[in-house]
Scaffold this motif. Structure first.
Motif, mmCIF file in Angstrom:
data_model
loop_
_atom_site.group_PDB
_atom_site.id
_atom_site.type_symbol
_atom_site.label_atom_id
_atom_site.label_comp_id
_atom_site.label_asym_id
_atom_site.label_seq_id
_atom_site.Cartn_x
_atom_site.Cartn_y
_atom_site.Cartn_z
ATOM 1 N N GLU A 65 -34.215 -21.774 -62.754
ATOM 2 C CA GLU A 65 -35.341 -20.848 -62.903
ATOM 3 C C GLU A 65 -35.165 -19.890 -64.079
ATOM 4 O O GLU A 65 -36.076 -19.720 -64.878
ATOM 5 C CB GLU A 65 -35.542 -20.069 -61.607
ATOM 6 N N LYS B 161 -35.826 -21.836 -67.218
ATOM 7 C CA LYS B 161 -37.254 -22.095 -67.372
ATOM 8 C C LYS B 161 -37.974 -20.847 -67.876
ATOM 9 O O LYS B 161 -38.807 -20.914 -68.781
ATOM 10 C CB LYS B 161 -37.832 -22.537 -66.026
ATOM 11 N N LYS B 162 -37.646 -19.687 -67.317
ATOM 12 C CA LYS B 162 -38.267 -18.443 -67.744
ATOM 13 C C LYS B 162 -37.929 -18.160 -69.192
ATOM 14 O O LYS B 162 -38.752 -17.678 -69.965
ATOM 15 C CB LYS B 162 -37.795 -17.297 -66.850
ATOM 16 N N LEU C 211 -37.332 -20.288 -71.584
ATOM 17 C CA LEU C 211 -38.141 -21.166 -72.432
ATOM 18 C C LEU C 211 -39.572 -20.639 -72.534
ATOM 19 O O LEU C 211 -40.176 -20.639 -73.605
ATOM 20 C CB LEU C 211 -38.136 -22.593 -71.875
ATOM 21 N N ARG C 212 -40.106 -20.189 -71.420
ATOM 22 C CA ARG C 212 -41.457 -19.624 -71.428
ATOM 23 C C ARG C 212 -41.532 -18.410 -72.337
ATOM 24 O O ARG C 212 -42.446 -18.282 -73.155
ATOM 25 C CB ARG C 212 -41.861 -19.241 -70.010
ATOM 26 N N ASP C 213 -40.557 -17.519 -72.172
ATOM 27 C CA ASP C 213 -40.567 -16.297 -72.964
ATOM 28 C C ASP C 213 -40.376 -16.597 -74.447
ATOM 29 O O ASP C 213 -40.982 -15.954 -75.306
ATOM 30 C CB ASP C 213 -39.474 -15.343 -72.486
ATOM 31 N N ILE D 44 -39.748 -27.771 -76.241
ATOM 32 C CA ILE D 44 -39.823 -27.419 -74.831
ATOM 33 C C ILE D 44 -40.806 -28.363 -74.155
ATOM 34 O O ILE D 44 -41.564 -29.074 -74.814
ATOM 35 C CB ILE D 44 -40.278 -25.960 -74.618
ATOM 36 N N PRO E 147 -43.381 -24.761 -69.408
ATOM 37 C CA PRO E 147 -43.186 -23.407 -69.942
ATOM 38 C C PRO E 147 -44.167 -23.067 -71.057
ATOM 39 O O PRO E 147 -44.536 -21.899 -71.220
ATOM 40 C CB PRO E 147 -41.743 -23.424 -70.447
ATOM 41 N N GLU F 284 -47.298 -21.881 -69.393
ATOM 42 C CA GLU F 284 -47.084 -20.531 -68.862
ATOM 43 C C GLU F 284 -47.171 -19.497 -69.986
ATOM 44 O O GLU F 284 -47.730 -18.412 -69.815
ATOM 45 C CB GLU F 284 -45.729 -20.456 -68.168
ATOM 46 N N ALA F 285 -46.617 -19.843 -71.157
ATOM 47 C CA ALA F 285 -46.683 -18.938 -72.305
ATOM 48 C C ALA F 285 -48.127 -18.744 -72.759
ATOM 49 O O ALA F 285 -48.551 -17.621 -73.075
ATOM 50 C CB ALA F 285 -45.838 -19.486 -73.454
#
Length: 240
Positions: free
Chosen positions: A4, A7-8, A10-12, A44, A48, A51-52
């Protein structure tokens, strides 16, 4: 358990990279954002990345059309007007509170932003000028020490940075001088003067910014149409 946070991260990372590209106009208003291309470029997966994009949509930087795709939000003259309406109220309050609450470390941080803007102006570095000037305004909000005000203005921070880039033809020397006056009022602990200077500073940029907005305003773009057709040639088309 470690998946997790990765994953966060990569999103950020995707969020910050795309936000910066939009803010400094490497991605233009109305430009289509092709998920497959961006996922490959940023190395990526699409989860993610999506989500971004959703985070950027919440900030008003991206428009997502369900089951079709996304585009960079078209920034219009009306958007500029609305942004100035909000800034003339909330940034004035932030300046007043900053003058009441600034500590020496806060003043040092504000001084650093001013120095960065001066150096960028002397070098003629438009991107650095925009980043430093927007950073000065963001720092005042932090110094205000009001979490509710910060939460209201935080989603607008990227749009303010975007505005500084879009209106980079405004005289940066004038902006530096106005920021110096605002800093002086905050450093002197004079809330009334800080509020007045902040209002005049924001208001003085309204008409020039609206005039410049005519150069890049996109009031008629239809996000549904813009996301319907891919704005690139696929490899299959190239080899057909």
């Amino acid at each position: 358990m470690s998946a997790e946070p990765a994953k966060k991260s990569l999103r950020d990372r995707a969020y910050e990279e795309l936000r910066d590209r939009i803010v400094d106009l490497r991605l233009s208003p109305g430009q289509r954002l092709v998920e497959r291309d961006l996922a490959t470029e940023l190395a990526i997966s699409r989860i993610p990345l999506r989500e971004a994009l959703q985070m950027l949509e919440r900030e008003g930087l991206v428009v997502i059309v369900p089951r079709q795709g996304a585009i960079v939000a078209p920034f219009t003259a009306a958007d500029v007007r609305d942004l100035f309406d909000v800034r003339e109220s909330l940034e004035v309050l932030a300046a007043r509170l900053a003058a009441e609450r600034a500590e020496p470390t806060d003043l040092a941080a504000l001084r650093d932003q001013l120095d960065a803007a001066r150096q960028a102006t002397a070098a003629g570095d438009q991107a650095a000028i925009a980043a430093a000037n927007a950073g000065f305004h963001a720092r005042i909000v932090e110094v205000s020490g009001n979490p509710l005000l910060q939460s209201l203005l935080r989603p607008l921070e990227s749009r303010v940075r975007w505005l500084f880039h879009l209106t980079k033809e405004r005289d940066p020397g004038t902006q530096c001088a106005e920021h110096e006056a605002l800093y002086a009022a905050i450093a002197a602990g004079d809330p009334d003067a800080a509020a007045e200077i902040a209002y005049r500073h924001v208001a003085s940029g309204r008409e020039p910014s609206l005039a410049l907005s005519a150069q890049w305003s996109m009031p008629d773009i239809d996000p549904v149409s813009a996301t319907r057709t891919r704005q690139r040639t696929s490899q299959r088309d190239k080899t057909a």
